[in-house]
Motif scaffolding. Structure first.
Motif, mmCIF file in Angstrom:
data_model
loop_
_atom_site.group_PDB
_atom_site.id
_atom_site.type_symbol
_atom_site.label_atom_id
_atom_site.label_comp_id
_atom_site.label_asym_id
_atom_site.label_seq_id
_atom_site.Cartn_x
_atom_site.Cartn_y
_atom_site.Cartn_z
ATOM 1 N N SER A 29 15.130 -6.227 1.281
ATOM 2 C CA SER A 29 14.801 -4.956 0.841
ATOM 3 C C SER A 29 13.567 -4.938 -0.225
ATOM 4 O O SER A 29 13.414 -5.896 -0.734
ATOM 5 C CB SER A 29 16.216 -4.457 -0.167
ATOM 6 O OG SER A 29 16.315 -5.371 -1.147
ATOM 7 N N TYR A 30 12.916 -4.106 -0.021
ATOM 8 C CA TYR A 30 11.638 -3.957 -0.946
ATOM 9 C C TYR A 30 12.107 -3.063 -2.189
ATOM 10 O O TYR A 30 12.850 -2.258 -2.235
ATOM 11 C CB TYR A 30 10.644 -2.861 -0.311
ATOM 12 C CG TYR A 30 9.718 -2.194 -1.142
ATOM 13 C CD1 TYR A 30 8.891 -3.078 -1.935
ATOM 14 C CD2 TYR A 30 9.377 -0.726 -1.257
ATOM 15 C CE1 TYR A 30 8.143 -2.559 -2.969
ATOM 16 C CE2 TYR A 30 8.457 -0.317 -2.105
ATOM 17 C CZ TYR A 30 7.691 -1.213 -2.906
ATOM 18 O OH TYR A 30 6.964 -0.383 -3.924
ATOM 19 N N SER A 31 11.432 -3.639 -3.200
ATOM 20 C CA SER A 31 11.994 -3.472 -4.590
ATOM 21 C C SER A 31 11.042 -3.402 -5.599
ATOM 22 O O SER A 31 9.814 -4.240 -5.387
ATOM 23 C CB SER A 31 13.080 -4.088 -5.061
ATOM 24 O OG SER A 31 13.164 -4.771 -6.201
ATOM 25 N N GLU A 32 10.940 -2.909 -6.669
ATOM 26 C CA GLU A 32 9.896 -2.797 -7.794
ATOM 27 C C GLU A 32 10.683 -3.219 -9.058
ATOM 28 O O GLU A 32 11.465 -2.410 -9.776
ATOM 29 C CB GLU A 32 9.219 -1.391 -7.924
ATOM 30 C CG GLU A 32 8.276 -1.096 -6.716
ATOM 31 C CD GLU A 32 6.982 -1.907 -6.740
ATOM 32 O OE1 GLU A 32 6.702 -2.413 -7.832
ATOM 33 O OE2 GLU A 32 6.451 -1.938 -5.594
ATOM 34 N N PHE A 33 10.479 -4.246 -9.913
ATOM 35 C CA PHE A 33 11.039 -4.728 -10.603
ATOM 36 C C PHE A 33 10.117 -4.593 -12.160
ATOM 37 O O PHE A 33 9.316 -5.457 -12.189
ATOM 38 C CB PHE A 33 11.587 -6.301 -10.647
ATOM 39 C CG PHE A 33 12.523 -6.534 -11.864
ATOM 40 C CD1 PHE A 33 13.802 -6.079 -12.067
ATOM 41 C CD2 PHE A 33 12.045 -7.855 -12.599
ATOM 42 C CE1 PHE A 33 14.500 -6.570 -13.167
ATOM 43 C CE2 PHE A 33 12.897 -8.395 -13.580
ATOM 44 C CZ PHE A 33 14.033 -7.564 -13.961
ATOM 45 N N PHE A 34 10.423 -3.591 -12.625
ATOM 46 C CA PHE A 34 9.298 -3.306 -13.911
ATOM 47 C C PHE A 34 7.947 -3.530 -13.582
ATOM 48 O O PHE A 34 7.021 -4.300 -14.067
ATOM 49 C CB PHE A 34 9.667 -4.446 -15.182
ATOM 50 C CG PHE A 34 10.817 -4.252 -15.971
ATOM 51 C CD1 PHE A 34 11.336 -3.099 -16.226
ATOM 52 C CD2 PHE A 34 11.724 -5.184 -15.637
ATOM 53 C CE1 PHE A 34 12.324 -2.853 -17.028
ATOM 54 C CE2 PHE A 34 13.149 -5.166 -16.466
ATOM 55 C CZ PHE A 34 13.346 -3.967 -17.089
ATOM 56 N N ASP A 35 7.673 -2.838 -12.338
ATOM 57 C CA ASP A 35 6.233 -2.462 -11.820
ATOM 58 C C ASP A 35 5.886 -3.736 -10.793
ATOM 59 O O ASP A 35 4.783 -3.778 -10.771
ATOM 60 C CB ASP A 35 5.334 -2.025 -12.936
ATOM 61 C CG ASP A 35 5.468 -0.769 -13.316
ATOM 62 O OD1 ASP A 35 6.447 -0.013 -13.060
ATOM 63 O OD2 ASP A 35 4.821 -0.273 -14.243
ATOM 64 N N ASN A 36 6.642 -4.760 -10.555
ATOM 65 C CA ASN A 36 6.217 -5.874 -9.994
ATOM 66 C C ASN A 36 6.883 -5.628 -8.604
ATOM 67 O O ASN A 36 8.027 -5.839 -8.440
ATOM 68 C CB ASN A 36 6.502 -7.270 -10.432
ATOM 69 C CG ASN A 36 5.758 -8.269 -9.789
ATOM 70 O OD1 ASN A 36 4.546 -8.689 -10.111
ATOM 71 N ND2 ASN A 36 6.572 -8.933 -8.948
ATOM 72 N N MET A 42 0.761 -1.204 -0.150
ATOM 73 C CA MET A 42 -0.056 0.049 -0.006
ATOM 74 C C MET A 42 0.850 1.329 -0.006
ATOM 75 O O MET A 42 0.253 2.365 0.199
ATOM 76 C CB MET A 42 -0.916 0.013 1.174
ATOM 77 C CG MET A 42 -2.015 -1.189 0.981
ATOM 78 S SD MET A 42 -3.310 -1.162 2.509
ATOM 79 C CE MET A 42 -4.017 0.047 2.228
ATOM 80 N N GLY A 43 2.392 1.166 -0.161
ATOM 81 C CA GLY A 43 3.199 2.160 -0.527
ATOM 82 C C GLY A 43 3.684 3.089 0.688
ATOM 83 O O GLY A 43 3.827 4.276 0.609
ATOM 84 N N LYS A 44 3.689 2.339 1.766
ATOM 85 C CA LYS A 44 4.332 3.003 2.906
ATOM 86 C C LYS A 44 5.641 2.957 3.051
ATOM 87 O O LYS A 44 6.460 3.747 3.884
ATOM 88 C CB LYS A 44 3.681 2.325 4.246
ATOM 89 C CG LYS A 44 2.179 2.568 4.396
ATOM 90 C CD LYS A 44 1.803 1.857 5.584
ATOM 91 C CE LYS A 44 0.189 2.218 5.834
ATOM 92 N NZ LYS A 44 -0.243 1.685 6.954
ATOM 93 N N PHE A 45 6.490 2.426 2.081
ATOM 94 C CA PHE A 45 8.093 2.393 1.824
ATOM 95 C C PHE A 45 8.486 2.630 0.721
ATOM 96 O O PHE A 45 7.786 2.514 -0.379
ATOM 97 C CB PHE A 45 8.211 0.787 2.422
ATOM 98 C CG PHE A 45 8.028 0.499 3.811
ATOM 99 C CD1 PHE A 45 8.957 0.739 4.931
ATOM 100 C CD2 PHE A 45 6.835 -0.069 3.972
ATOM 101 C CE1 PHE A 45 8.740 0.523 6.116
ATOM 102 C CE2 PHE A 45 6.753 -0.426 5.455
ATOM 103 C CZ PHE A 45 7.596 0.054 6.687
ATOM 104 N N ALA A 46 9.485 3.056 0.691
ATOM 105 C CA ALA A 46 10.333 3.583 -0.474
ATOM 106 C C ALA A 46 11.100 2.424 -1.159
ATOM 107 O O ALA A 46 11.531 1.538 -0.189
ATOM 108 C CB ALA A 46 11.357 4.709 -0.337
ATOM 109 N N VAL A 47 11.395 2.310 -2.314
ATOM 110 C CA VAL A 47 12.412 1.212 -2.928
ATOM 111 C C VAL A 47 13.503 1.306 -2.408
ATOM 112 O O VAL A 47 14.228 2.396 -1.935
ATOM 113 C CB VAL A 47 12.561 1.657 -4.466
ATOM 114 C CG1 VAL A 47 13.560 0.788 -5.117
ATOM 115 C CG2 VAL A 47 11.117 1.280 -5.198
ATOM 116 N N ASP A 48 14.057 0.182 -1.895
ATOM 117 C CA ASP A 48 15.371 -0.081 -1.306
ATOM 118 C C ASP A 48 15.360 -0.012 0.022
ATOM 119 O O ASP A 48 16.295 -0.272 0.830
ATOM 120 C CB ASP A 48 16.717 0.869 -1.847
ATOM 121 C CG ASP A 48 16.921 0.779 -3.144
ATOM 122 O OD1 ASP A 48 16.515 -0.561 -3.611
ATOM 123 O OD2 ASP A 48 17.211 1.609 -3.940
#
Length: 493
Positions: A160-167, A93-99
């Motif tokens: 670590s929280y990450s987004e890989f091509f929007d996933n 739900m977007g409470k953290f930033a990438v990395d």
């Protein structure tokens, strides 16, 4: 998948050529609000893109740079066990930033591990399930090699929280950062509508990474992309797990899958359901060739769900494949219980063997041919000879469905639904001692039966005694539903 800059999980391919396009790399670099595609994509692979044909291999690093197996994209360690304790809901739900480094505890593994270049991807989910409850976990090779976490395992993860091509995904690089802390039950899949979780659907983002289910899915395009087909409403189904198992489906236009179950992944700009085995697809039929359970309409096997939900007449022949024995033989040696690996309501049934000599143990994977019968309204599959039961392998016994005594006792709202299914009641208080049938009652409603025990080995609890849990198949005899513990280990004080 959130509105943050994104790293993505890749799709399993039916081709040997790894591929992604310059267009894919460019779009990934422009969808986010912070970071760059080359900065984030290094978590997943260091391959170089070669073509613009999407495959089920992991999408490649658009910059062509080599990833460092011990550092994050920013060069900092991602194995800081001091990350904040959070939930998958928080991450999705977007409470953290990438990395950001996060620690998530007590989540349940919902899929096998998908291997790619010795690295692995699996899905985990919060026990409560629902929207935003699931996420992909990407693990480095040493983590994958050390991990033994089949579906149903309860794990703690620092990643670590990450987004890989929007996933959205959690990236685990150190063996100690994922720990199996127990065994539980895979959350029931969320029943959704195809159009809701198709690409662009109003619920697709919400269910990314979550185990979902579509019922009565009609194939509208049997080969919409490599390793994918589309069903009515626009949802895509991927061979992400099935290809490596040699089980890639071959649907035809108009085929109807009774169920399509799997984690909802996002890859190459598309949401896709990823069945974990052919059992997640049910048995397809087509609109002119009969429905599931009609063994004359395509030669497909039947399911326990079909039998328990009334799709057969008494004494109809039935064949169930890939079911798992949840018990050994009863004390009388006249039968045992089996269950569909997916579990849930209507998933279990008693197999009556009569005087046949059959060896069976919990965890045996079986194909059973027999007839459907109701013995004083107790559903069962009756076999004629030992050869009607064929062992094809072994598998974990499905986790018991946690229910209340009131739900599954005689007259309970869920009693019929769970007949034959492995269930568990917790904090059960003895309200009536052993009677002439060698049964006792808990919570004033639910009978506990000695179906698997010699009289001398059975328990004799006192009124007021409390069991932390009582587990066993839900049987039905003499007009009453009752839990039948299989061993003393099923009766936990």
């Amino acid at each position: 998948m959130t509105a943050l800059p994104i790293l993505a999980l890749a799709l399993a391919a039916c081709t040997e050529t790894p591929a992604t396009s310059d267009t894919e790399a460019t779009s990934a670099g422009t969808t986010g609000t912070t970071g760059t595609a080359s900065a984030t994509a290094t978590d997943a692979t260091s391959d170089t893109p070669t073509t613009d044909t999407p495959t089920t291999d992991t999408p490649t690093n658009p910059s062509g740079s080599t990833s460092d197996a011990t550092t994050s994209p920013t060069g900092q360690s991602t194995t800081d066990s001091g990350g904040a304790d959070v939930t998958i809901y928080d991450v999705q739900m977007g409470k953290f930033a990438v990395d950001d480094v996060v620690t998530i505890k007590g989540v349940i593994v919902t899929s096998p591990v998908k291997l790619k270049d010795l690295k692995g991807t699996m899905f985990v989910e919060e026990p409560e399930g629902g929207e935003y409850s699931g996420i992909a976990v990407y693990m480095y090779d040493e983590v994958t090699a050390a991990l033994d976490a089949p579906p149903g395992s309860i794990v703690d993860i620092t990643a670590s929280y990450s987004e890989f091509f929007d996933n959205s995904q959690l990236v685990v690089k150190a063996v100690g950062d994922i720990t199996v802390v127990g065994q539980g039950q895979v959350p029931a899949p969320a029943l959704v509508q195809s159009a809701d979780i198709a690409t662009g659907g109003p619920k697709a983002e919400n269910y990314e990474g979550v185990l979902v289910e579509i019922d009565d899915a009609v194939v509208t395009d049997p080969a919409i992309d490599i390793g994918q087909f589309e069903v009515e409403g626009g949802a895509r189904v991927s061979d992400y797990f099935l290809f490596d198992l040699g089980q890639a489906p071959k649907p035809k236009q108009g085929d109807v899958y009774p169920t399509v179950i799997g984690p909802l992944l996002y890859s190459f700009d598309q949401f896709q359901i990823a069945p974990r085995s052919l059992a997640d697809l049910g048995d397809p039929g087509d609109t002119t060739g009969g429905t599931t359970g009609d063994t004359t309409g395509g030669g497909m096997s039947d399911t326990i769900y079909d039998i328990q939900m009334g799709k057969f007449q008494l004494m109809d022949p039935v064949t169930v494949e890939g079911v798992i024995a949840t018990s050994g033989l009863t004390f009388k040696q006249d039968g045992f219980f089996v269950q569909d690996p997916k579990g849930g309501e209507y998933s279990g049934i008693f197999v009556y063997i009569g005087g046949n000599k059959v060896a069976v143990a919990p965890g045996d994977v079986l194909t059973i041919a027999g007839t459907y019968d109701e013995f004083f309204t107790y559903s069962e599959i009756k076999i004629a000879k030992p050869a009607d039961i064929i062992k094809t392998g072994t598998a974990p016994v499905p986790a018991p469905a946690v229910v209340t005594s009131a739900e599954v006792a005689t007259g309970g709202a869920k009693a019929e639904n769970y007949e034959g299914v492995l269930v568990q009641v917790k904090n059960a208080k003895v309200s009536a001692a052993i009677d002439m049938n060698n049964e006792f009652i808990v919570d004033t409603k639910l009978r506990v039966d000695d179906l698997f025990f010699a009289k001398a080995d059975w328990v004799a609890p006192k009124i007021g005694d409390t069991y932390t849990s009582i587990t066993g198949p839900l049987a039905y005899t003499f007009d009453n539903f009752k839990v039948a513990p299989r061993t003393l280990a099923d009766l936990v004080k």
